[in-house]
Write a protein that holds these residues in place. Structure first.
Motif, short mmCIF file in Angstrom:
data_model
loop_
_atom_site.label_atom_id
_atom_site.label_comp_id
_atom_site.label_asym_id
_atom_site.label_seq_id
_atom_site.Cartn_x
_atom_site.Cartn_y
_atom_site.Cartn_z
N VAL A 11 0.82 -1.21 0.00
CA VAL A 11 0.00 0.00 0.00
C VAL A 11 0.86 1.26 0.00
CG1 VAL A 11 -1.72 1.31 1.31
CG2 VAL A 11 -1.96 -1.16 1.07
N ALA A 51 -4.07 0.72 -6.66
CA ALA A 51 -4.48 0.18 -5.36
C ALA A 51 -5.45 -0.98 -5.56
CB ALA A 51 -5.12 1.27 -4.50
N ASP A 55 -4.77 -4.75 -4.54
CA ASP A 55 -5.72 -5.33 -3.57
C ASP A 55 -6.45 -6.54 -4.12
OD1 ASP A 55 -7.17 -5.29 -1.05
OD2 ASP A 55 -8.90 -4.61 -2.24
N GLN A 56 -6.87 -6.49 -5.38
CA GLN A 56 -7.69 -7.56 -5.95
C GLN A 56 -6.86 -8.65 -6.61
OE1 GLN A 56 -10.60 -5.68 -8.44
NE2 GLN A 56 -11.58 -4.67 -6.71
#
Length: 185
Positions: A11, A51, A55-56
């Motif tokens: 992140v 992001a 994240d996915q």
């Protein structure tokens, strides 16, 4: 040279990834993309997209560092069918095991220091560990530096060309493909 490394993006890397994409596109693709496209690049929006990607898990994003600085990144994952098909839309026999280098950018001021090679080698090793047999990448046809980079890694043009609309300006890309056991020179 300070210590160079590659790690999987986290992140805290997103802001750097977005900055590198904006800065690199504006510097390296000024002749390929229209001024409107480059002026309209929004680092915050680009950061949100990265992001979501991180994240996915749509792709694995790797980040290159030199000392404390983030200097480049690469996104790689399974190649969607449309990225591996031939001009008639037919898929190669190995389509299920082809990996895609979706993006590989090194900020121009950090170029020629091995960061691109480290990023590509790390991405290729990850694709191979996930069952990949070869990789593909699309690069602007007139981007001689990027084409030469992949050719030095042992990848070759496979004859496929596509044309994209880059803000009202046509951008031709060529596809290169190669083994995931890289021969970086």
């Amino acid at each position: 040279m300070a210590e160079a490394a590659v790690h999987t993006a986290e992140v805290q890397d997103i802001e750097h990834i977005a900055r590198i994409q904006v800065d690199t596109w504006r510097a390296a693709y000024a002749d390929l993309l229209g001024e409107d496209v480059l002026a309209g690049l929004d680092a915050d929006e680009i950061g949100r997209v990265w992001a979501m990607t991180i994240d996915q898990g749509q792709a694995t994003v790797h980040v290159a560092t030199e000392g404390p600085w983030v200097v480049g990144f690469c996104a790689a994952g399974p190649a969607p069918e449309e990225e591996t098909a031939d001009a008639k839309g037919d898929l190669p026999e190995d389509a299920a095991t082809v990996g895609l280098i979706a993006t590989l950018l090194v900020e121009p001021r950090w170029g020629r220091r091995g960061h691109g090679g480290r990023l590509l080698a790390t991405a290729a090793a990850g694709l191979k560990a996930a069952g990949g047999t070869r990789g593909v990448v699309w690069v602007p046809e007139n981007d001689d530096v990027s084409v030469a980079f992949y050719e030095r890694a042992g990848w070759e043009r496979d004859g496929m060309v596509r044309t994209l609309d880059a803000g009202g300006r046509l951008l031709r890309e060529v596809r290169l493909t190669g083994d995931l056991d890289l021969r970086l020179t």
